[in-house]
Structures are given as C-alpha cells and as structure tokens.
Design an enzyme around this catalytic site. Sequence first.
Site, short mmCIF file in Angstrom:
data_model
loop_
_atom_site.label_atom_id
_atom_site.label_comp_id
_atom_site.label_asym_id
_atom_site.label_seq_id
_atom_site.Cartn_x
_atom_site.Cartn_y
_atom_site.Cartn_z
N ASP A 268 0.83 -1.21 0.00
CA ASP A 268 0.00 0.00 0.00
C ASP A 268 0.87 1.25 0.00
O ASP A 268 1.62 1.49 0.95
CB ASP A 268 -0.90 -0.02 1.24
CG ASP A 268 -2.13 0.86 1.09
OD1 ASP A 268 -2.12 1.74 0.21
OD2 ASP A 268 -3.08 0.68 1.85
N ASP A 269 0.80 2.04 -1.07
CA ASP A 269 1.50 3.33 -1.17
C ASP A 269 3.02 3.19 -1.27
O ASP A 269 3.75 4.13 -0.92
CB ASP A 269 1.16 4.24 0.01
CG ASP A 269 -0.25 4.82 -0.07
OD1 ASP A 269 -1.02 4.39 -0.94
OD2 ASP A 269 -0.57 5.71 0.74
N CYS B 134 -6.13 3.83 -3.83
CA CYS B 134 -6.39 2.51 -3.27
C CYS B 134 -7.57 1.77 -3.90
O CYS B 134 -7.40 0.70 -4.49
CB CYS B 134 -6.62 2.63 -1.76
SG CYS B 134 -5.31 3.49 -0.88
N HIS C 244 -11.11 -2.26 1.43
CA HIS C 244 -11.34 -0.95 0.83
C HIS C 244 -12.15 -0.99 -0.48
O HIS C 244 -11.90 -0.24 -1.41
CB HIS C 244 -10.02 -0.22 0.60
CG HIS C 244 -10.18 1.28 0.61
ND1 HIS C 244 -9.16 2.15 0.33
CD2 HIS C 244 -11.28 2.05 0.87
CE1 HIS C 244 -9.60 3.39 0.42
NE2 HIS C 244 -10.89 3.35 0.75
N HIS D 105 1.21 2.50 4.00
CA HIS D 105 0.26 3.62 4.07
C HIS D 105 0.36 4.31 5.43
O HIS D 105 0.66 3.67 6.43
CB HIS D 105 -1.14 3.06 3.85
CG HIS D 105 -2.19 4.08 3.53
ND1 HIS D 105 -2.62 5.03 4.44
CD2 HIS D 105 -2.92 4.29 2.40
CE1 HIS D 105 -3.57 5.77 3.88
NE2 HIS D 105 -3.76 5.35 2.64
N ASN E 296 -0.41 1.82 -5.78
CA ASN E 296 -0.26 3.13 -6.43
C ASN E 296 1.11 3.68 -6.07
O ASN E 296 1.89 3.02 -5.36
CB ASN E 296 -1.36 4.11 -6.01
CG ASN E 296 -1.64 4.16 -4.52
OD1 ASN E 296 -2.72 3.78 -4.06
ND2 ASN E 296 -0.67 4.63 -3.76
N LYS F 257 -6.17 -5.45 3.83
CA LYS F 257 -7.04 -4.30 3.59
C LYS F 257 -8.00 -4.54 2.43
O LYS F 257 -7.59 -4.84 1.32
CB LYS F 257 -6.15 -3.08 3.31
CG LYS F 257 -6.87 -1.84 2.81
CD LYS F 257 -5.87 -0.70 2.64
CE LYS F 257 -6.43 0.42 1.78
NZ LYS F 257 -5.49 1.55 1.65
#
Length: 592
Positions: free
Chosen positions: A77-78, A115, A171, A262, A321, A169
């Site tokens: 994530d990120d 996300c 989302h 994240h 991302n 996660k």
Amino acid sequence: MARGGRGGAGRLCRGKMLAVGVLAGLSVLSLLTYGYLAWDSLGLGPGGTEAAGSRPGEEPGAGAPSSQPHIVFILADDQGFRDVGYHGSEIRTPTLDKLAAEGVKLENYYVQPMCTPSRSQFITGKYQIHTGLQHSIIRPTQPNCLPLDNVTLPQKLKEVGYSTHMVGKWHLGFYRRECMPTQRGFDTFFGSLLGSGDYYTHFKCDSPGICGYDLYENDNAAWDHDNGIYSTQMYTQKVQQILASHNPRKPIFLYIAYQAVHSPLQAPGKYFEHYRSINNINRRRYAAMLACLDEAINNVTLALKKYGYYDNSIIIYSSDNGGQPMAGGSNWPLRGSKGTYWEGGIRAVGFVHSPLLKNKGSVCKELVHITDWFPTLITLAEGQIDEDIQLDGYDIWETISEGRRSPRVDILHNIDPIYTKAKNGSWAAGYGIWNTAIQSAIRVNHWKLLTGNPGYSDWVPPQAFSNVGPNRWHNERVSWSAGKTVWLFNITADPYERVDLSARYPDVVKQLLRRLSQFNKTAVPVRYPPKDPRSNPKLNGGVWGPWFKEDEKKKKSDKSKGANKQKKNKNKKKANRKKGQSLHCRSRLAGG
C-alpha cells in the site's frame, strides 16, 4: 482470444493449462539466504524445509497433487516506485530484491493512482469507468461498494476448486453485508474494511466524533485478536496459519493486502536501527515500515516452502499506487505522486516469482496493467472466462513467463467526469472532440495524453528527504502557460514526462482524444453517494461495519408497494371517465 475485451479486441490465450502442467516439476529456487525467520517458531531445521504432508492429522501421500498452481498475490500500500532496493533505494529490501531477481521484474507495469481503483480493477479485470468507481475512493461513511453485479476473481477461482482467502485491507465498500469480502468470493477474511487506520489499535476516525474499530475476522469484529500486534506482523501470522491448515495438494488463492506502507507512519522500534541516519522523520518511519514489510514477505515465502506449496506456486508482488512524498514515499525519477495521473502516481513496483516461470531472472518491459491479473490468473487456474463478461484485462502470462510481446497496446488510466477542476478546460481546447476540463489520462503505444488537472506534478529527488521536515526547495517544477489543460508525452522516449509534445503533434493529440471519447461512450454512471449518518460506528457497537439493514429495505419496499396500490385504486375510480389515461398511468407505475 486473449482478452474478454471490449470492441472485439479479445485475445485470451487458452493454452496455458498444458504449460503449467509441464512446468510444475521445475526445480525449487532457494530463498533461505536471510535470517529473518525464527526457525523454531515454524519448526524448521537448519535447512529451512520440511517434507510436505507431515502436518498433524494428514496421512503422507494422501491425494494427488493438483496441476492448478497456488496463487499468492501480495499488494503493498502506497509503496513508491523508487522504494525497493533494485530501483536504487537507500531502504534495504533484500527479500523483494531476491524474489524479483529470481523471477521476472515488471518494468512497464501500471496500476491506478489510489487505493480503491486499483483494488477494484484487480478483482474484476475492469476499468473504473466500467464499474462506476471513476471518482476518488470509497469513503467509510458512503453507502457504496464494488457493484454486486461484477464477478470477482475469487468467485471465478472457487468455480474451479480453489480455496480462497484474503488477509489485509479490503477498501471496496461494506455498507451492506453483501459487499463484505466473504460475500464476494473469499472463503475467509481477516483484516480491515477501511482505507487506513492505526497499525496497533485498529481504530480509525473518519472525522471528529466518527471513530470506530476496524479489524474483522470473516463477518465479525475480531476483538479477540486485538492484542496490540503490529498489523504487518499480525497479517503474516494469519497467512502462516492458513498455509499450515490447508492441504497443499489442493489449490489455494491467497490475497495478502498489507496495510503497509500507508500512513499513519508507525513501525516497531527495532526496524529503525538501520535508518537512524535519515534526518527526515517521515522518511525514517517509512523506511522502518518497509523493512518490516520486506521481512514479512520473507516469512510468507518460507511458510510456502515449509508447508509444501512453493514448487507449484505463483507469487505476484505489486504496489497499489505510487508513493506519497509528504508521507515518506519516493517515486524518483518519475514525476508526480499518489493521487495523480503522472507516472509517479500510476507506474508501480511489480514482479512475478515462481518455479513455473520459463524465463527466470529476466526483466519484462512490455505493457502490463493491474486489470490483466484477472484473465491471466483464471486461465492459469484452468478456469473459464464467461463470454458475457466484458473485460479490460488481457492474459499476459506468456508475456511474463516466455518474454513474448504483450497483447496490450493501450491503457485507459481513467476518465473522471466529476473532477473538473481545470477551470480553463474547454471543448475548444480539445478540438471539439473532448472537454479538457475533465480529468483523464490514456496511454496508446508510446503516447500518453493527459487532460484537465492531472494533480501534483513535481519531481521529488532524494535530496528532498535530507532535512528534518518536508523541504520542497529541492523539488523540480515545470511552469506552463496559464490555462493549460492538455499534455502529450512519448513515454518510451521520455518516461519522466519532461518534454510536453502536445503543441508539436496536434494530430496525435486528436487521435488520443478520439480514443478517450470512444472509451467514454462505454462508461457507466459514477457511483459516489453522499455520506450516510447511519454509518457512524457509535450506532454499530463502536465498530465500522455494514449499516444498511435488509429489514429497513423491506419496510421501504412494502411502503412503496402500499403507496402504489393506493394510487392504482384512485386510478381505477377514474377509469370510467378516462379509460385510456388510466391504462397509461398503470403502465407508468409498473415501470417505476
């Protein structure tokens, strides 16, 4: 046909099943270089391996092994494009480096800038414009989720005998029970429903006074697991438990969507040891989080080996991302950041590691997009792509495994009709083909076109993290004429988006604008409802979770039926005077 695609562009390769069967006997690649894992905790000897089938309650040799590969999809994530060792980062990622070096690095690999969009496209094989999730992300208080009429990857894998498990996660929305992971194809779910939260307490505040607990096991709050364990480590322990209890002779799909890296920027103290020299506190914390994530993936890989899955497994690693520089992430030398359609927001770290690969230790520079995993994995699993499912993804296994050309020649990065912040955008600027006030981006072969306001556009070099706080003096910026709403780049020649060619090649701009217009004709309406006050966790026992109750829906439906019945009775009274008008009214009510 390699694509369940739109406009007859499908080319979904069906011949992979034989290749998988033939390759299943290839030799195992050793990953036992690093001392991350506590060997005793997994019961491993010095060699780090254990014969498959030796777990309690299972007879050795019971059952024939499946030709279908075990699929492990790991989503970070990120994570910034630069934030992996083999891209030159100062952050050490020995596990990722080794897995990638022994597999296939994806160096022309694209995801979405945020996300929810990336996760929805992975799990459906469809662009955002075809699921209604074109705008932003799904917010905790919105009555919204991945539309229920979309078939998901785990559902398709279950059809061909896979056990499906998700850890991490979600989302993708949860306002009603039908939106939950266990209702979308996963046999089990352990993780969070929201986009972020505290790594230790698992609490999340969406706004002042709107706070709740966000850790689930299947469909219920996992209060029993609230032991203050850092989420990266907790999720890894869960994965190890799943692998220990499953029969490796039967295919398994593991979707591991780590919360890291994240924000909020949190990590156990020991992971800061190698990064004391980083003055920028956000970068230092981010580095510690990534170090912990790297260790976790090493432990997952060793568990695959210990329990007998590795030889017939496919491990896919991807970020969802680009990185967020203000939260410690680096996308250098790419332009922009998370949340933008510059390369820094959408070009991701990605690789495939598997004993089943033909060209191990290679680099794939062919065009690959996150939607491609849907048809690729279903085909590898010996599943079928329904003809009525209009996919935007392609089967790219031969591209990755054998080095063949990618069937993909374009990517619709997105069309967001709600995001129209480019005040000077107009139809005139789009040659009467496209309204350039609309935020959109498209890639066709070497060309990339952006319209509207693409977002934060700085280049953020490593020096930007040399100070204690964020320092934008080091950032490189480009000033453009006021009112500019169209950009064109040759991404192959200029991957860092430094030379805008829109004025030099107006014919190319027009061609790409027409392609955008064609895509837009296939778009479904945007789903972005206002927040619902019933979502407040205080009304749900302090937990974020489904709040839309079926009984409320039924009451509304019954009330509506009653109202319609009264209207019909009134209409009957008028029938003697205006018979034709009455019939018209009834048909209209039935249609509503």
